[in-house]
Design a protein around this motif. Structure first.
Motif, PDB file in Angstrom:
ATOM      1  N   ALA B  25       0.829  -1.199   0.000  1.00  0.00           N
ATOM      2  CA  ALA B  25       0.000   0.000   0.000  1.00  0.00           C
ATOM      3  C   ALA B  25       0.866   1.252   0.000  1.00  0.00           C
ATOM      4  O   ALA B  25       2.013   1.229   0.423  1.00  0.00           O
ATOM      5  N   ALA B  26       0.275   2.367  -0.528  1.00  0.00           N
ATOM      6  CA  ALA B  26       0.985   3.643  -0.533  1.00  0.00           C
ATOM      7  C   ALA B  26       0.944   4.221   0.866  1.00  0.00           C
ATOM      8  O   ALA B  26      -0.127   4.519   1.371  1.00  0.00           O
ATOM      9  N   GLU B  27       2.068   4.337   1.471  1.00  0.00           N
ATOM     10  CA  GLU B  27       2.067   4.818   2.840  1.00  0.00           C
ATOM     11  C   GLU B  27       3.427   5.429   3.161  1.00  0.00           C
ATOM     12  O   GLU B  27       4.419   5.149   2.493  1.00  0.00           O
ATOM     13  N   VAL B  28       3.423   6.266   4.169  1.00  0.00           N
ATOM     14  CA  VAL B  28       4.683   6.796   4.662  1.00  0.00           C
ATOM     15  C   VAL B  28       5.052   5.981   5.889  1.00  0.00           C
ATOM     16  O   VAL B  28       4.336   5.983   6.886  1.00  0.00           O
ATOM     17  N   VAL B  29       6.151   5.226   5.771  1.00  0.00           N
ATOM     18  CA  VAL B  29       6.529   4.322   6.854  1.00  0.00           C
ATOM     19  C   VAL B  29       7.518   5.025   7.772  1.00  0.00           C
ATOM     20  O   VAL B  29       8.564   5.495   7.338  1.00  0.00           O
ATOM     21  N   GLY B  30       7.167   5.122   9.034  1.00  0.00           N
ATOM     22  CA  GLY B  30       8.075   5.671  10.043  1.00  0.00           C
ATOM     23  C   GLY B  30       8.475   7.103   9.752  1.00  0.00           C
ATOM     24  O   GLY B  30       7.651   7.925   9.385  1.00  0.00           O
ATOM     25  N   ASP B  31       9.781   7.355   9.891  1.00  0.00           N
ATOM     26  CA  ASP B  31      10.247   8.729   9.746  1.00  0.00           C
ATOM     27  C   ASP B  31      10.918   8.960   8.403  1.00  0.00           C
ATOM     28  O   ASP B  31      11.833   9.754   8.284  1.00  0.00           O
ATOM     29  N   PHE B 102       6.524   6.608  -2.124  1.00  0.00           N
ATOM     30  CA  PHE B 102       5.317   7.391  -1.858  1.00  0.00           C
ATOM     31  C   PHE B 102       4.907   8.146  -3.122  1.00  0.00           C
ATOM     32  O   PHE B 102       3.721   8.307  -3.410  1.00  0.00           O
ATOM     33  N   ALA B 103       5.922   8.598  -3.858  1.00  0.00           N
ATOM     34  CA  ALA B 103       5.663   9.373  -5.076  1.00  0.00           C
ATOM     35  C   ALA B 103       6.784   9.123  -6.073  1.00  0.00           C
ATOM     36  O   ALA B 103       7.887   8.733  -5.704  1.00  0.00           O
ATOM     37  N   PHE B 104       6.462   9.356  -7.354  1.00  0.00           N
ATOM     38  CA  PHE B 104       7.462   9.300  -8.412  1.00  0.00           C
ATOM     39  C   PHE B 104       7.617  10.711  -8.961  1.00  0.00           C
ATOM     40  O   PHE B 104       6.621  11.371  -9.280  1.00  0.00           O
ATOM     41  N   ILE B 105       8.854  11.151  -9.080  1.00  0.00           N
ATOM     42  CA  ILE B 105       9.102  12.479  -9.640  1.00  0.00           C
ATOM     43  C   ILE B 105      10.040  12.355 -10.832  1.00  0.00           C
ATOM     44  O   ILE B 105      11.016  11.606 -10.787  1.00  0.00           O
ATOM     45  N   VAL B 121       0.069   4.732 -10.934  1.00  0.00           N
ATOM     46  CA  VAL B 121      -1.202   5.262 -10.413  1.00  0.00           C
ATOM     47  C   VAL B 121      -2.138   4.140  -9.969  1.00  0.00           C
ATOM     48  O   VAL B 121      -2.910   4.317  -9.023  1.00  0.00           O
ATOM     49  N   ASP B 122      -2.027   2.975 -10.624  1.00  0.00           N
ATOM     50  CA  ASP B 122      -2.857   1.842 -10.169  1.00  0.00           C
ATOM     51  C   ASP B 122      -2.449   1.393  -8.769  1.00  0.00           C
ATOM     52  O   ASP B 122      -3.266   0.851  -8.017  1.00  0.00           O
ATOM     53  N   ALA B 123      -1.168   1.591  -8.436  1.00  0.00           N
ATOM     54  CA  ALA B 123      -0.702   1.230  -7.089  1.00  0.00           C
ATOM     55  C   ALA B 123      -0.990   2.348  -6.094  1.00  0.00           C
ATOM     56  O   ALA B 123      -0.608   2.249  -4.921  1.00  0.00           O
ATOM     57  N   GLY B 124      -1.632   3.406  -6.570  1.00  0.00           N
ATOM     58  CA  GLY B 124      -2.022   4.490  -5.666  1.00  0.00           C
ATOM     59  C   GLY B 124      -0.888   5.438  -5.301  1.00  0.00           C
ATOM     60  O   GLY B 124      -0.907   6.067  -4.255  1.00  0.00           O
ATOM     61  N   ARG B 125       0.126   5.540  -6.195  1.00  0.00           N
ATOM     62  CA  ARG B 125       1.244   6.440  -5.916  1.00  0.00           C
ATOM     63  C   ARG B 125       1.126   7.695  -6.778  1.00  0.00           C
ATOM     64  O   ARG B 125       0.536   7.668  -7.853  1.00  0.00           O
ATOM     65  N   PRO B 140      -6.707  12.990 -19.519  1.00  0.00           N
ATOM     66  CA  PRO B 140      -7.752  13.632 -18.726  1.00  0.00           C
ATOM     67  C   PRO B 140      -7.339  13.725 -17.244  1.00  0.00           C
ATOM     68  O   PRO B 140      -6.430  13.000 -16.805  1.00  0.00           O
ATOM     69  N   LEU B 141      -8.031  14.559 -16.538  1.00  0.00           N
ATOM     70  CA  LEU B 141      -7.689  14.807 -15.142  1.00  0.00           C
ATOM     71  C   LEU B 141      -7.678  13.506 -14.344  1.00  0.00           C
ATOM     72  O   LEU B 141      -8.618  12.715 -14.430  1.00  0.00           O
ATOM     73  N   HIS B 142      -6.591  13.281 -13.617  1.00  0.00           N
ATOM     74  CA  HIS B 142      -6.481  12.099 -12.767  1.00  0.00           C
ATOM     75  C   HIS B 142      -5.998  12.578 -11.399  1.00  0.00           C
ATOM     76  O   HIS B 142      -5.094  13.418 -11.319  1.00  0.00           O
ATOM     77  N   PRO B 143      -6.578  12.073 -10.320  1.00  0.00           N
ATOM     78  CA  PRO B 143      -6.217  12.609  -8.998  1.00  0.00           C
ATOM     79  C   PRO B 143      -4.739  12.481  -8.638  1.00  0.00           C
ATOM     80  O   PRO B 143      -4.249  13.207  -7.771  1.00  0.00           O
ATOM     81  N   LEU B 144      -4.009  11.563  -9.280  1.00  0.00           N
ATOM     82  CA  LEU B 144      -2.615  11.349  -8.879  1.00  0.00           C
ATOM     83  C   LEU B 144      -1.592  11.859  -9.892  1.00  0.00           C
ATOM     84  O   LEU B 144      -0.383  11.767  -9.656  1.00  0.00           O
TER      85      LEU B 144
END
Lengths: 331, 388
Positions: B25-31, B102-105, B121-125, B140-144
């Motif tokens: 899952a897309a998450e921020v783990v720890g610090d 968490f993100a791809f830049i 984006v399918d993995a929610g990142r 088209p507009l996509h939330p991610l």
């Protein structure tokens, strides 16, 4: 022509399934299932294309430098057919057919040319196909490339990596069965006869030009089939993806795995796809800026390839020259 | 080969495959916040990939040294796909699954971006600011999905209009790379010409990596062009200008932002004097730099033992946009919260001379504008503000 005894399983082939399962299991443990399954999908797809190279180069002894063009024909045929509403499963054989037709075309110069000169003509063929795909913009969207949807059968979509890996492995299994039968048939014997001595083969009643064309048709069909799957797995195709680098990659795949054996395609695909990724993972463990050094993977991958070629000159699946002579080759 | 053995293999393989777990899952783990990038460090656009990566590293290192974002450090994981979509797909899966990005830049290259974007984006990142002119990166507009590179089509239309109206050219021609980049530029130039009631007099293409453009330049000269637009990158820009000057053809040329680089005048020397270019971000020249920029250049030199260029600034800016948005999102950092925060962000112009970037819930393209520059006395000089 006597029956070739080489269809008995060499050790490399016996070990192949276990090596693949072991590699997959280790990758799953170390890297996560999704990542490992993605790799398995590409390994199987590359192996199918590699089978085409094994037939053309390893069995028929022809220098084919433009195999990626045949993969491209399959990929574009699949993308266009699916885009036109043909079910992906029904489009697969047509993708293979597009590759076969391309293979037949590419083999035409073999009637007059041989050796490296013929190899050069296949290189030219690959360039022509790439250019034609760019120019055929109304259909292929030219250099901008085109998106391809997921593989689907009767409402079931191969959207996850697990499903994609299962489809790829199933198609690879079918391709291996078909190739195995072909190599045991008179066609396979004729390919090897032409490869070993064209003049002697002609003296025995084998028509070299027709035999070469058959090899290219079969090799092209396999490459086209791989291309059709590739289009779904990558989801976006553009002509530049099927350039000479891809052709050489496939050629390298066959030689690393063992160009004279079917198992060589799978071994080669395993090396070509998995080793760079393993290197990428190991690289992450390097300290500081070393981990981010540009081109480090390429250098390490090059070293692995040199090592493989030095230690196993006949390829990972290939035996020694003596065992090839004793047992024949092909399976 | 006996088939029972093959069947056994596939049975075993499928059993192994069936043990597959769901994607992480897309998450921020720890610090720690992991940011991934599928770059090109060894392929045809490594010229961009390396400084972009270094710019991002520099910004994240500075942030981490200052304590991070709400106490979390950012770790940049760089994967080199070498412009190859097959390698990119595996790299993206590694970043999603193993590194839990968490993100791809700044994923780099259209084939790479198009092949990896669905996986990401399918993995929610988050899929942020890719180096690709493809409209699918924001439409088209996509939330991610978020993009901040001005589309070639938009800014080249404005640049062409401006050049025609100020210089009065009558015979515009185009030299373009025969890929998606070249086609996007062509559309923009044609629109700009159409606005002035004109059409392209001549167009000619080359394949990426070509070093000899003599036949293309001869063709353009034969068409009596008085203005040539170049949809080229650095090396081809220099080759085109050098060839034109060699045959004594003093025609005005305008290159896209892909040719706006210090390397263009460093490699081209006298031959590229007078070349026009579109800039979407100014080159960081040390000479004449404001105090903040001068300090930044010094830090970059000290960190990488190299001179920064426009791509280094780009990498730094992209990382900075990420950092500022993460800070604005607050301690409860999730993909969803980050995306909604970015939709309300406006980044004003900074000491680099960047354009302002603005995202809204209806528009995920942060900038549409470029400005004109010209090579004068061996360096790029900005000659207009951002063209609307």
């Amino acid at each position: 022509m006597s029956r070739v005894r080489g269809v008995a399983r060499p050790a490399a082939l016996r070990l192949l399934p276990w090596a693949l399962v072991l590699a997959l299991a280790m990758a799953m443990l170390a890297l996560g299932a999704d990542y490992a399954l993605g790799k398995a999908t590409l390994v199987a797809t590359y192996a199918i294309a590699g089978l085409g190279v094994v037939i053309v180069v390893g069995q028929a002894g022809q220098i084919g430098l433009g195999q990626a063009a045949l993969v491209a024909l399959g990929a574009y045929a699949q993308a266009l057919l699916v885009g036109a509403g043909v079910p992906p499963l029904a489009a697969l054989p047509l993708g293979a057919l597009a590759g076969a037709l391309g293979g037949a075309l590419a083999s035409l110069p073999a009637r007059r040319l041989g050796g490296l000169y013929f190899g050069m003509s296949t290189l030219a063929f690959a360039l022509i196909v790439e250019e034609a795909l760019v120019r055929a913009e109304p259909w292929t969207q030219g250099a901008a490339g085109m998106a391809v949807g997921a593989f689907a059968v009767l409402g079931w979509r191969a959207a996850s990596t697990l499903e994609q890996a299962a489809v790829s492995l199933a198609v690879l299994a079918l391709a291996l069965v078909a190739c195995h039968r072909l190599l045991r048939s008179r066609h396979g014997r004729a390919w090897r006869a032409v490869r070993d001595d064209e003049v002697a083969a002609a003296a025995c009643g084998v028509a070299p030009a027709a035999v070469k064309m058959q090899a290219f048709i079969v090799g092209g069909a396999l490459s086209g089939l791989a291309g059709a799957l590739y289009a779904h797995w990558i989801g976006f195709i553009s002509p530049e993806q099927f350039g000479l680098v891809f052709s050489f990659e496939l050629l390298m795949l066959a030689f690393i795995g063992g160009a004279r054996r079917l198992a060589g395609a799978a071994w080669g695909a395993l090396v070509i796809v998995v080793i760079p990724q393993l290197i990428a993972v190991l690289r992450d463990q390097l300290p500081g800026d070393w981990a981010r050094a540009a081109g480090l993977e390429l250098v390490l991958f090059g070293a692995v390839i040199v090592a493989v070629v030095l230690l196993r000159p006949a390829g990972l699946a290939g035996g020694s020259a003596r065992s090839d002579a004793a047992h024949g080759d092909g399976a | 080969m006996r088939f029972p053995s093959v069947l056994r293999f596939f049975r075993g393989a499928l059993l192994a495959l069936s043990a597959a777990a769901l994607p992480a899952a897309a998450e921020v783990v720890g610090d720690e916040i992991v940011v991934g990038t599928v770059s090109d460090l060894s392929g045809p656009i490594a010229l961009l990939g390396v400084p972009v990566r270094d710019g991002m590293l520099m910004r994240f290192d500075e942030l981490n040294a200052a304590g991070g974002v709400h106490g979390r450090k950012i770790r940049l994981v760089v994967e080199d796909a070498g412009y190859d979509p097959k390698r990119a797909v595996l790299a993206a899966r590694k970043l999603v699954q193993r590194d839990r990005a968490f993100a791809f830049i700044a994923n780099m290259g259209t084939p790479v971006v198009m092949a990896t974007m669905p996986i990401i984006v399918d993995a929610g990142r988050l899929h942020l600011f890719p180096f690709s002119p493809h409209r699918a990166t924001y439409e088209p507009l996509h939330p991610l999905k978020f993009q901040n590179f001005a589309p070639y089509q938009d800014y080249m239309e404005a640049a062409t209009r401006h050049m025609l109206s100020t210089q009065g050219y009558e015979r515009t021609c185009l030299l373009y790379q025969d890929d998606d980049y070249g086609l996007e530029v062509m559309k923009g130039v044609e629109k700009g010409l159409a606005a002035n009631g004109r059409e392209l007099v001549e167009r000619t293409s080359y394949k990426r990596g070509a070093t000899d453009l003599s036949s293309q330049i001869a063709r353009l000269r034969a068409a009596r062009c008085d203005f040539v637009v170049l949809a080229t990158v650095v090396r081809e820009t220099v080759a085109a200008m050098a060839e034109a000057r060699k045959i004594g053809w003093e025609v005005d040329m305008l290159v896209t932002a892909s040719g706006y680089s210090a390397q263009t005048h460093e490699l081209g020397g006298e031959a590229v004097e007078g070349l026009y270019g579109v800039s979407v971000l100014p080159h960081p020249y040390a000479e004449g730099a404001n105090s903040q920029l001068a300090a930044w250049i010094e830090r970059y030199r000290a960190r990488f033992k190299a001179e920064p260029n426009v791509w280094s600034v780009m990498g730094y800016t992209l990382a900075d946009l990420f950092v500022r948005t993460a800070e604005a999102t607050g301690p409860a950092l999730t993909v969803e919260a980050f995306a909604r925060t970015l939709e309300g962000m406006e980044f004003t112009r900074d000491y680099f001379g960047s354009p302002s970037y603005r995202f809204t819930p209806q528009d995920h393209l942060g900038n549409r504008y470029g400005r004109l520059a010209q090579i004068r006395n061996g360096r790029w000089e900005l000659i207009t503000d951002y063209l609307q």
